[in-house]
Design a protein around this motif. Sequence first.
Motif, PDB file in Angstrom:
ATOM      1  N   GLU A 135       6.027   1.030 -10.746  1.00 26.88           N
ATOM      2  CA  GLU A 135       5.469  -0.320 -10.663  1.00 26.88           C
ATOM      3  C   GLU A 135       6.270  -1.199  -9.698  1.00 26.88           C
ATOM      4  O   GLU A 135       7.462  -0.991  -9.493  1.00 26.88           O
ATOM      5  CB  GLU A 135       5.490  -0.978 -12.034  1.00 26.88           C
ATOM      6  CG  GLU A 135       4.639  -0.298 -13.090  1.00 26.88           C
ATOM      7  CD  GLU A 135       4.747  -1.020 -14.410  1.00 26.88           C
ATOM      8  OE1 GLU A 135       3.847  -1.819 -14.724  1.00 26.88           O
ATOM      9  OE2 GLU A 135       5.735  -0.799 -15.129  1.00 26.88           O
ATOM     10  N   LEU A 143      -4.152   1.723  -8.274  1.00 27.30           N
ATOM     11  CA  LEU A 143      -4.474   2.486  -9.471  1.00 27.30           C
ATOM     12  C   LEU A 143      -5.901   3.020  -9.383  1.00 27.30           C
ATOM     13  O   LEU A 143      -6.783   2.367  -8.830  1.00 27.30           O
ATOM     14  CB  LEU A 143      -4.317   1.609 -10.711  1.00 27.30           C
ATOM     15  CG  LEU A 143      -2.916   1.040 -10.957  1.00 27.30           C
ATOM     16  CD1 LEU A 143      -2.905   0.181 -12.211  1.00 27.30           C
ATOM     17  CD2 LEU A 143      -1.890   2.161 -11.077  1.00 27.30           C
ATOM     18  N   LEU A 146      -9.509   1.012  -9.882  1.00 28.39           N
ATOM     19  CA  LEU A 146      -9.213  -0.417  -9.773  1.00 28.39           C
ATOM     20  C   LEU A 146      -9.091  -0.781  -8.294  1.00 28.39           C
ATOM     21  O   LEU A 146      -8.010  -1.101  -7.799  1.00 28.39           O
ATOM     22  CB  LEU A 146      -7.908  -0.738 -10.517  1.00 28.39           C
ATOM     23  CG  LEU A 146      -7.667  -2.195 -10.908  1.00 28.39           C
ATOM     24  CD1 LEU A 146      -8.738  -2.666 -11.870  1.00 28.39           C
ATOM     25  CD2 LEU A 146      -6.290  -2.347 -11.538  1.00 28.39           C
ATOM     26  N   ARG A 157      -2.340  -8.647  -7.528  1.00 28.88           N
ATOM     27  CA  ARG A 157      -2.767  -7.262  -7.724  1.00 28.88           C
ATOM     28  C   ARG A 157      -1.919  -6.570  -8.790  1.00 28.88           C
ATOM     29  O   ARG A 157      -2.426  -5.772  -9.588  1.00 28.88           O
ATOM     30  CB  ARG A 157      -2.704  -6.505  -6.394  1.00 28.88           C
ATOM     31  CG  ARG A 157      -3.865  -6.863  -5.457  1.00 28.88           C
ATOM     32  CD  ARG A 157      -3.856  -6.053  -4.176  1.00 28.88           C
ATOM     33  NE  ARG A 157      -2.887  -6.568  -3.216  1.00 28.88           N
ATOM     34  CZ  ARG A 157      -1.892  -5.886  -2.699  1.00 28.88           C
ATOM     35  NH1 ARG A 157      -1.691  -4.621  -3.066  1.00 28.88           N
ATOM     36  NH2 ARG A 157      -1.071  -6.424  -1.823  1.00 28.88           N
ATOM     37  N   HIS A 158      -0.626  -6.884  -8.804  1.00 27.08           N
ATOM     38  CA  HIS A 158       0.245  -6.320  -9.842  1.00 27.08           C
ATOM     39  C   HIS A 158      -0.157  -6.834 -11.224  1.00 27.08           C
ATOM     40  O   HIS A 158      -0.221  -6.061 -12.189  1.00 27.08           O
ATOM     41  CB  HIS A 158       1.700  -6.686  -9.551  1.00 27.08           C
ATOM     42  CG  HIS A 158       2.645  -6.334 -10.662  1.00 27.08           C
ATOM     43  ND1 HIS A 158       2.971  -5.043 -10.975  1.00 27.08           N
ATOM     44  CD2 HIS A 158       3.318  -7.121 -11.544  1.00 27.08           C
ATOM     45  CE1 HIS A 158       3.819  -5.028 -11.990  1.00 27.08           C
ATOM     46  NE2 HIS A 158       4.036  -6.277 -12.360  1.00 27.08           N
ATOM     47  N   GLY A 161      -3.209  -5.148 -12.283  1.00 28.19           N
ATOM     48  CA  GLY A 161      -2.878  -3.768 -12.622  1.00 28.19           C
ATOM     49  C   GLY A 161      -2.203  -3.642 -13.977  1.00 28.19           C
ATOM     50  O   GLY A 161      -2.377  -2.626 -14.669  1.00 28.19           O
ATOM     51  N   ASP A 348      -4.184   5.907  -3.912  1.00 27.80           N
ATOM     52  CA  ASP A 348      -2.936   5.349  -3.396  1.00 27.80           C
ATOM     53  C   ASP A 348      -2.403   6.177  -2.230  1.00 27.80           C
ATOM     54  O   ASP A 348      -1.984   5.629  -1.206  1.00 27.80           O
ATOM     55  CB  ASP A 348      -1.905   5.288  -4.529  1.00 27.80           C
ATOM     56  CG  ASP A 348      -0.643   4.544  -4.127  1.00 27.80           C
ATOM     57  OD1 ASP A 348      -0.730   3.328  -3.871  1.00 27.80           O
ATOM     58  OD2 ASP A 348       0.420   5.178  -4.051  1.00 27.80           O
TER      59      ASP A 348
END
Length: 423
Positions: A135, A143, A146, A157-158, A161, A348
């Motif tokens: 993370e 992810l 998503l 975005r974090h 997530g 990713d």
Amino acid sequence: MQVLLVAIGSHGDVLPFIALGTELKRRGHAVLLAAPAPFADMADRAQLAFHGLGTQAEYDGFVAEPNLWHPRRGVRVTFGFVSALTEPVYRWIAAKWRPGEGIVAASTLSLGARVAQDKLGLPLVTVHVMPVLVESRHAPPILPGLPLPSFLSARLRHWIGRGADTYVIGPAALPGLNAFRAKLELPPVRRLRHWWNSPLRVLLGFPEWYAEPQPDWPRQAVQVGFPLADRCGDVDELTPTLAAFLKAGDPPVVFTYGSAMRQGQSFFDAAVRICRRMGRRGILLTPQDGQVPADLPPQILHAAYAPLSQLLPHCVALVHHGGIGTVAQALAAGIPQLVVPVAFDHFDEGQRLRRLGVGSVLSRHRFTPSRAVAKIERLLGNPDVTRACAMARARMLAENGVRTACDAIEDLRAVATRSSGAA
């Protein structure tokens, strides 16, 4: 030194640990490997002592589950398989570990090893082989399921997530894990993606030029580079048929959708049409029956398996799912990649390849011959891509992820001794 290795997952998860075990054994350490039962033959070829987790039938049922390859629903399927192995992993480690004499190194999903660290105080090294498992508020990984637009800030975005922990990962993973921890009188885990990092040491199986280190990564994390390990697989050389095919014409395009994929028929049907449109030869890699068209033209060859380190340097491009082990082999070969992501880390990895300038991404639903041909031809005709691929290959030649990871494990011997004494 005794080293207990635990790896849960498919070929791409287990192969790096077989490579680590082989190198650690060569250095004189006593190595024991626990992994799903189907990998017994691979461990035997590497002459590693092996403990099978689960059965062949259970593993086959896991990889044959259609929802495994869904970007969101695959999480529940994965953790159903993982949960069934958590207690067996813990019991095996508790029986084999000798205080003061060694270290445990475990893959991300080997949750029983992390429980053993909490309960027994043993020294554990967590090995994350893909950046999506780490993370960061500054550079959040993509992810599966998503697809957030890049114009959103990294922190937003974090934060979005993090919702995956609450609504997807937690409900799939934590009930079974915490029920077992309660039996051991351990407190419950609140957030898996934080807890699964060993407080002692985390090894990241990818280099800094591929995933830049972030200030909020775990302080105990060390990047060791890609642990290239394909020659520990089913065969370690090209078959005579494959070698003869490579010599018989122009470099082909290789298509693979991963060793565990059971729903790849449409992918390989499209691959045949792509080769025909481009007028190029092709190699279709899949060990599963029924996924490749029955009547292939002579310019296209089907192979059940091939070590990519031996195959890809003779090829012009690679089209694949985006698994990190496959990504690394194509980087080492210096050829462009087209990623058609399915689930897990595939989305990713595809974006990282695009940022490096060595590849492109085409969604599974848009993977048609016309679109794929356009993407591949742009990659092959772009001198910037050629230069970026050559640079990636040079970087890969300068690294040895397996050796660096083993160095890091050996460097923890003194720490492990102090940890065992404290326990």
